[in-house]
Design a protein around this motif. Structure first.
Motif, PDB file in Angstrom:
ATOM      1  N   ASP A 211      46.046  35.637  40.890  1.00 28.60           N
ATOM      2  CA  ASP A 211      45.654  36.943  40.373  1.00 28.60           C
ATOM      3  C   ASP A 211      46.073  38.047  41.336  1.00 28.60           C
ATOM      4  O   ASP A 211      46.529  39.111  40.912  1.00 28.60           O
ATOM      5  CB  ASP A 211      44.145  36.997  40.144  1.00 28.60           C
ATOM      6  CG  ASP A 211      43.729  36.192  38.921  1.00 28.60           C
ATOM      7  OD1 ASP A 211      44.614  35.889  38.112  1.00 28.60           O
ATOM      8  OD2 ASP A 211      42.540  35.845  38.823  1.00 28.60           O
TER       9      ASP A 211
ATOM     10  N   TYR B 274      48.626  41.080  40.743  1.00 23.53           N
ATOM     11  CA  TYR B 274      48.188  42.452  41.010  1.00 23.53           C
ATOM     12  C   TYR B 274      49.213  43.184  41.872  1.00 23.53           C
ATOM     13  O   TYR B 274      49.579  44.339  41.584  1.00 23.53           O
ATOM     14  CB  TYR B 274      46.826  42.432  41.695  1.00 23.53           C
ATOM     15  CG  TYR B 274      46.462  43.711  42.399  1.00 23.53           C
ATOM     16  CD1 TYR B 274      45.964  44.803  41.685  1.00 23.53           C
ATOM     17  CD2 TYR B 274      46.633  43.843  43.775  1.00 23.53           C
ATOM     18  CE1 TYR B 274      45.650  45.991  42.322  1.00 23.53           C
ATOM     19  CE2 TYR B 274      46.315  45.021  44.426  1.00 23.53           C
ATOM     20  CZ  TYR B 274      45.827  46.098  43.694  1.00 23.53           C
ATOM     21  OH  TYR B 274      45.518  47.270  44.325  1.00 23.53           O
TER      22      TYR B 274
ATOM     23  N   ASN C 112      39.312  43.859  39.258  1.00 23.99           N
ATOM     24  CA  ASN C 112      40.357  44.190  40.221  1.00 23.99           C
ATOM     25  C   ASN C 112      39.826  44.750  41.537  1.00 23.99           C
ATOM     26  O   ASN C 112      40.606  45.134  42.404  1.00 23.99           O
ATOM     27  CB  ASN C 112      41.339  45.204  39.621  1.00 23.99           C
ATOM     28  CG  ASN C 112      42.544  44.514  38.999  1.00 23.99           C
ATOM     29  OD1 ASN C 112      42.878  43.378  39.342  1.00 23.99           O
ATOM     30  ND2 ASN C 112      43.185  45.213  38.079  1.00 23.99           N
TER      31      ASN C 112
ATOM     32  N   ASN D 112      40.983  42.852  44.609  1.00 27.68           N
ATOM     33  CA  ASN D 112      42.422  43.013  44.780  1.00 27.68           C
ATOM     34  C   ASN D 112      42.766  44.374  45.399  1.00 27.68           C
ATOM     35  O   ASN D 112      43.652  44.471  46.249  1.00 27.68           O
ATOM     36  CB  ASN D 112      43.142  42.863  43.442  1.00 27.68           C
ATOM     37  CG  ASN D 112      43.116  41.437  42.926  1.00 27.68           C
ATOM     38  OD1 ASN D 112      43.022  40.498  43.703  1.00 27.68           O
ATOM     39  ND2 ASN D 112      43.172  41.284  41.614  1.00 27.68           N
TER      40      ASN D 112
END
Length: 214
Positions: free
Chosen positions: A2, A6, A178, A181
């Motif tokens: 992920d 990103y 997110n 991230n």
């Protein structure tokens, strides 16, 4: 996976923030170097002034960065300017201290020899003492740069530029998918910049320092 997806989706934005981060850091450290080396050269052989300058620079470093940014809002507003001013203040101590230490560690016999050759004080300082003290001064600039890189990230608190914007954005939405991230991307970006700046200073030291004093 992920996180890598990103990075791929926001690579342009992260690169833009990283460039802003590096430029603000370089500008602040350059200004701090001009001021710090100048103060060190002016006071290294004057005990009272030397102590006063080091004390003031030390006080700057004890002020919490978020508090200083908050104080600057009413004077300098938001954005890049207060961040640069704060960074210059935080960067002064290592540069001033190392300039003073470097100049004071120059062998007195070398200075006396230069004086015997008819060199004036300014000539001795610029042509003999400063080049010999340069490796120590450069170490102070290097330390200040690494300190500044971390503090720039906090400048996002007052809408400053750089990777801190992603870090603060991630922290403000910690429950979103997110969020981690954003924080991780910003932190890793700062770490990578620190490595690149450090490599730059290693190269600069090799290029600007005589082999005899490395």
């Amino acid at each position: 996976m992920d996180f890598f997806r990103y990075l791929g989706s926001r690579w342009d934005n992260i690169l833009e923030l990283a460039v802003e981060h590096a430029v603000v850091t370089a500008l602040a450290v350059a200004l701090a170097t001009l001021i710090g080396v100048g103060l060190g050269m002016a006071t290294y052989d004057r005990p009272r002034w030397r102590q006063a300058v080091v004390t003031v620079a030390s006080v700057f470093l004890t002020i919490p960065s978020l508090a200083l940014f908050g104080l600057f809002i009413s004077v300098l507003g938001l954005g890049t300017t207060p961040v640069v001013v704060a960074l210059v203040m935080y960067s002064l101590l290592p540069i001033v201290a190392n300039t003073i230490v470097g100049l004071r560690e120059v062998d007195p016999a070398v200075v006396e020899s230069a004086q015997g050759m008819g060199m004036g004080r300014v000539q001795r300082l610029l042509r003999i003492e400063l080049p010999l003290a340069w490796p120590v001064i450069l170490t102070g600039i290097r330390v200040s740069t690494l300190v500044a890189l971390g503090i720039v990230a906090l400048g996002a608190y007052i809408l400053g530029p750089g990777l801190g914007n992603d870090i603060f954005a991630g922290l403000s939405r910690i429950s979103s998918p997110n969020a981690l991230n954003l924080v991780l991307g910003g932190v890793l970006g700062v770490v990578l910049l620190a490595v690149l700046f450090d490599l730059f200073y290693v190269l600069l030291n090799r290029v600007t320092t005589s082999r005899g004093i490395r």
